[in-house]
Design an enzyme around this catalytic site. Sequence first.
Site, PDB file in Angstrom:
ATOM      1  N   ASP A  49     -12.113   5.058 -11.706  1.00 18.53           N
ATOM      2  CA  ASP A  49     -12.706   4.496 -10.493  1.00 18.53           C
ATOM      3  C   ASP A  49     -12.994   3.009 -10.701  1.00 18.53           C
ATOM      4  OD1 ASP A  49     -14.155   3.871  -8.244  1.00 18.53           O
ATOM      5  OD2 ASP A  49     -15.718   5.373  -8.545  1.00 18.53           O
ATOM      6  N   ASP A  81      -6.380   1.726   1.047  1.00 14.80           N
ATOM      7  CA  ASP A  81      -6.484   2.794   2.045  1.00 14.80           C
ATOM      8  C   ASP A  81      -7.277   2.282   3.239  1.00 14.80           C
ATOM      9  OD1 ASP A  81      -7.035   5.153   3.509  1.00 14.80           O
ATOM     10  OD2 ASP A  81      -6.900   6.363   1.695  1.00 14.80           O
ATOM     11  N   GLU A 136       4.196  -2.542   2.496  1.00 15.49           N
ATOM     12  CA  GLU A 136       4.568  -3.595   3.432  1.00 15.49           C
ATOM     13  C   GLU A 136       5.874  -3.247   4.140  1.00 15.49           C
ATOM     14  OE1 GLU A 136       4.772  -8.467   3.580  1.00 15.49           O
ATOM     15  OE2 GLU A 136       4.454  -7.429   1.686  1.00 15.49           O
TER      16      GLU A 136
END
Length: 249
Positions: A132, A155, A231
């Site tokens: 994390d 996200d 992208e």
Amino acid sequence: MSEQKITFADQKRKTVETAEFTEDGRYKRKVRSFVLRTGRLSEFQRNMMNDNWADFGLEHQNNYFDFAEIYGNTNPVILEIGFGMGKSLVEMAEQNPERNYLGIEVHTPGVGACIAYAVEKQVKNLRVICHDATEILQDCIADDSLGGLQLFFPDPWHKSKHHKRRIVQPNFVDNVMQKLQQSGFIHMATDWENYAEQMLDVLSQSKALTNTSKTNDFIPRPDFRPLTKFEQRGHRLGHGVWDLYFVKN
């Protein structure tokens, strides 16, 4: 049938995906900025992690990383959070040998793929972490030690009720600011306009940051940022892409 051996890569995956509980056994719910997807760790990715972790991998620890010892030099360290499959990160490391790169990704298939590409390209200025990012920033990275932060296509958590899960929040930027050296940069990119506006708003709130955009909002897509699959997906869906580039005063 013989029992399959649990390798280092399998254990790493299990560790990252294990839920957290309090001492009395109650589930400790944490608001995270990522979803632990269950994509399959291929045999190739597993082998890449097992065979090359000593060269490319770093572990979470409760004291600060010594970057000079890790990389063998004092070049600027650029942190990228959420590198996906790692192709663009490896390309940047290959193209910028005068910089050191540190990538964080919680999904083990991406970590394995990144290491595989790094081995193929023979880059020496890259390390990766499977943990994390908020805990790495807090526990492992000293203040004033980073040359820059890259956050590409995080996200978007597009539902309004989930916006609190977006990684770009005021407290996140405050934490990053402490870790950046003077003149260090924050470079973000997203293909969600709503998230781009939130990024701009949050970054602009910091008086310690200067927006490099001539129009005080977004910069043109820089040539030095490799084209990512996210992208490309955005282009196919007709999405725009917004880049932000701020520098610490």
